[in-house]
Design a protein around this motif. Structure first.
Motif, short mmCIF file in Angstrom:
data_model
loop_
_atom_site.label_atom_id
_atom_site.label_comp_id
_atom_site.label_asym_id
_atom_site.label_seq_id
_atom_site.Cartn_x
_atom_site.Cartn_y
_atom_site.Cartn_z
N HIS A 197 0.71 -0.98 0.12
CA HIS A 197 -0.03 0.16 -0.24
C HIS A 197 1.13 1.39 -0.15
N THR A 198 0.63 2.36 -0.92
CA THR A 198 1.63 3.04 -1.81
C THR A 198 1.66 4.92 -0.10
N GLY A 199 0.09 4.70 0.39
CA GLY A 199 -0.16 5.54 1.22
C GLY A 199 0.60 4.56 3.14
N GLY A 200 1.43 3.90 3.09
CA GLY A 200 2.19 3.22 4.43
C GLY A 200 1.53 1.92 4.29
N THR A 201 1.28 1.36 5.66
CA THR A 201 1.64 -0.01 5.48
C THR A 201 0.61 -0.58 6.98
N GLU A 202 0.28 0.60 7.41
CA GLU A 202 0.12 -0.05 9.31
C GLU A 202 -1.55 1.28 8.85
N ARG A 203 -2.56 0.44 9.33
CA ARG A 203 -4.12 0.93 9.80
C ARG A 203 -4.68 0.94 10.69
N THR A 204 -5.17 1.82 10.29
CA THR A 204 -6.39 1.66 11.28
C THR A 204 -7.47 0.90 11.27
N MET A 205 -8.42 -0.50 12.71
CA MET A 205 -8.95 -0.79 11.78
C MET A 205 -10.49 -0.26 11.81
N PRO A 206 -10.72 -0.07 10.29
CA PRO A 206 -12.40 0.24 10.32
C PRO A 206 -13.33 -0.28 10.95
N PHE A 207 -14.60 0.76 11.77
CA PHE A 207 -15.60 -0.10 12.56
C PHE A 207 -16.43 0.60 12.71
N ASP A 208 -17.56 -0.24 12.31
CA ASP A 208 -18.94 -0.11 12.51
C ASP A 208 -19.98 -0.22 13.47
N PHE A 209 -20.54 1.27 14.38
CA PHE A 209 -21.20 0.92 15.48
C PHE A 209 -22.28 0.08 15.58
#
Length: 486
Positions: free
Chosen positions: A63-75
Motif C-alpha cells: 500500500h503506497t500510503g503506508g502499511t499500518e492502518r487502524t481497523m475501520p469499525f462500524d457501530f
C-alpha cells in the motif's frame, strides 16, 4: 434513522423488506432512533478514536500510503438470536471434528483415500501436505486444529453457508475483544439493559486450550511453558499476536529468541535458558525450521522439527494443516463429515466448481462474468475475481491464468451476500457482511460466542477483508432472556 434504507434483493440482517426492523433488532432500532444526528456522529467518532488511541491496527502490504492502518469499525452490531447461534455452534463443532479426523487420517492410514472418497493426487500434489516431515507422528490429544477460523456467509434466503476454513494461522480474534470493548464505550446503556453473551471467559478458554497440549516428555511436576511465536512487527496480524500473548500471559517470541539443544526447545531469558513446552506459532510451516523446510528462513528455529517429532515440544496448529483448508479440499468437507461421523453437514458449503474438470472449465470460461474465481492457495482477497464487478481486461487476464493453470483455481456462483446497515460519513447505508467464527479445541471444544463480523464498507463491494478495505462490527449473541426481551 433508516427512513430511506432499502434492503433490495438481498437478505438483510436487521431490516425486513417492509422497512420494519426484525424482531431481535427491535430494541436496538428503538434506542438508536432516539439519537440525534449529532449524537450518532459522536458515537461514530468515539468508536474510531478508541481504535486509534489503543493502537488497534493491521498491516496492508503493497500500500503506497503506508502499511499500518487502524481497523475501520462500524457501530451497528450484528445481532444473532440464540437459536440461530446454537445451529452455528453445532455446525462448527461437527466440521472441526471431521477435519481433525481427516488430518490425522491422511498422515496415518489414509482410510478416506483407500475408500475412494478423496482423490489421492489431490492430497499428494498439495504443496501444504508434509508427508515426509510429519507422517505417522503422534501428537497430544491427536488434535491438529487447536484454533480454527471458519468464514460463514448468508445467502439470499438467509441460510448460513461455509465459505472457507482457516486451519493454519487464523487471525482476527483480538478484534472480537476490541470491538466489544469499543462498543461498551459507545453504548454503555445497552450492556446493562439487555442480555448479550459475554466474552469474559474466552481468553481463559483459549489459554486452557493451549496448555492442554503439553507434549509427552514435558515435566509433569511443573506447569507447561507456552509461547506465541511471531514472524515480527511486519506481519499483517502482528497486533493480533501481541494482544493474544498479553491476554493469555504467555511470552511473545521471535525465532531468534528460541534455540534447540539436544532436541529440546529453550527460550532465552535474562535469567538464562528456559525450557519451552508448547509453541502457539503464527509462522507458516515453510518458515518454522530451516533444517526441515526452507533453508533460507530466518523466522524459525533450526532443529524445531526434531524436537517436535521426539515429543519434546508441541506446535499449534499442527504442521501440515494447510492440506485441509485448501480451497480445493473445501469441496470435500461435506464428504469428510459423512465418512468420519456418518452425519449430514449441519452448515452447507457454497457450490464450487473444479476447473480441472474440462466440462466445468468450459462453463466457467463462458460464464466468467457471473462467477467468483479464486486461487486455491491465496487468501485475504488476493488473486480473486468477482465476475459481476470486474472489467473486461481483468476477465481476460483471469481466463489466461485459468487456462495456464486450471488446477490452481476454483469457481463459485456469485452469492447474494447478506447485508446490514452501516453508519459512515453521517449516514446509514447497506453493506455486505460475513462472519468469522473461532473454534478452540483442546481437551474440550469451545466456539467463541459471536466471532468477528466483517463488513465491506465500500458501498456495493463484496470484499470484506480488512486488507481490501473492509471493516469490523461487534457481534452479539442474545441469551435466552435477550430473545424473550427482543
Amino acid at each position: 434513522m433508516l427512513t430511506n434504507y432499502q434492503t433490495g434483493i438481498f437478505f438483510d440482517e436487521m431490516m425486513q423488506h417492509s422497512g420494519e426492523p426484525k424482531g431481535h433488532y427491535q430494541w436496538f432500532y428503538q434506542l438508536v432512533n432516539q439519537f440525534s444526528e449529532r449524537e450518532l456522529i459522536n458515537k461514530h467518532e468515539t468508536a474510531q478514536l478508541n481504535f486509534l488511541r489503543q493502537g488497534i491496527t493491521f498491516t496492508v502490504y503493497n500500500h503506497t500510503g503506508g502499511t499500518e492502518r487502524t481497523m475501520p469499525f462500524d457501530f451497528v452490531p450484528i445481532i444473532i438470536p440464540r437459536a440461530d447461534w446454537k445451529k452455528i455452534e453445532e455446525g462448527m463443532k461437527q466440521r472441526m471434528t471431521a477435519l481433525n479426523h481427516f488430518l490425522d487420517d491422511i498422515y496415518h492410514e489414509q482410510r478416506i483415500v483407500e475408500a475412494g472418497i478423496i482423490p489421492r493426487d489431490l492430497i499428494e500434489n498439495n504443496p501444504n501436505y508434509y508427508q515426509r516431515q510429519v507422517a505417522n507422528l503422534e501428537i497430544p490429544l491427536k488434535n491438529h486444529i487447536f484454533l480454527a477460523g471458519v468464514d460463514l456467509i448468508r445467502d439470499e434466503n438467509g441460510e448460513y453457508r461455509v465459505l472457507e476454513d482457516n486451519l493454519r494461522n487464523p487471525s482476527g480474534m483480538s478484534y472480537v475483544f476490541q470491538n466489544r470493548y469499543v462498543m461498551r464505550q459507545v453504548y454503555p446503556e445497552l450492556f446493562f439493559q439487555h442480555s448479550i453473551e459475554t466474552l469474559e471467559h474466552q481468553i481463559s478458554e483459549l489459554h486452557q486450550s493451549v496448555i492442554s497440549h503439553a507434549p509427552d516428555n514435558a515435566d509433569s511436576s511443573k506447569a507447561p511453558t507456552a509461547v506465541l511465536l511471531t514472524p515480527g512487527i511486519y506481519n499483517s496480524a502482528y497486533y493480533d499476536h501481541v494482544f493474544l500473548a498479553q491476554q493469555m500471559g504467555i511470552e511473545l517470541v521471535e525465532g531468534r529468541d528460541l534455540s534447540v539443544k539436544d532436541d529440546v526447545v529453550y527460550m532465552k531469558t535474562i535469567r538464562g535458558l528456559k525450557r519451552v513446552d508448547i509453541i502457539y506459532r503464527r509462522i507458516d510451516d515453510d518458515f518454522l525450521d530451516p533444517d526441515a523446510f526452507r533453508p533460507d528462513s530466518a523466522l524459525g528455529v533450526a532443529g524445531l522439527l526434531r524436537a517436535y517429532k521426539k515429543g519434546n515440544v508441541s506446535i499449534l496448529n499442527g504442521i501440515g494443516n494447510g492440506v485441509a483448508d485448501d480451497k480445493a479440499m473445501y469441496v470435500y468437507v461435506p464428504d469428510m463429515i459423512r465418512f468420519y461421523l456418518d452425519e449430514e453437514p449441519i452448515i452447507p458449503n457454497v457450490e464450487t466448481y473444479f476447473l480441472s474438470d474440462s466440462e466445468k472449465l468450459d462453463y466457467v470460461l463462458d460464464n466468467i462474468e457471473k462467477l467468483v474465481i479464486k486461487n486455491v492457495g491465496a487468501s485475504g482477497g488476493y488473486d480473486m475475481l468477482i465476475g459481476p464487478q470486474s472489467e473486461e481486461r481483468e476477465r481476460e487476464e483471469f481466463k489466461r491464468k485459468i487456462i495456464e493453470h486450471p488446477h490452481q483455481y476454483i469457481a463459485q456462483p456469485t452469492i447474494k451476500l447478506s447485508r446490514a446497515p452501516a453508519y459512515q460519513e453521517g449516514r446509514f447505508y447497506p453493506c455486505h457482511v460475513d462472519l468469522r467464527v473461532f473454534v478452540m479445541n483442546g481437551k474440550e471444544m469451545n466456539v467463541l460466542p459471536g466471532g468477528l463480523s466483517r463488513v465491506a464498507l465500500k458501498e456495493g463491494s463484496l470484499v470484506v477483508n480488512s486488507s481490501q478495505g473492509g471493516g469490523g462490527k461487534d457481534t452479539w449473541i442474545l441469551t435466552e432472556r435477550g430473545d424473550k426481551d427482543a
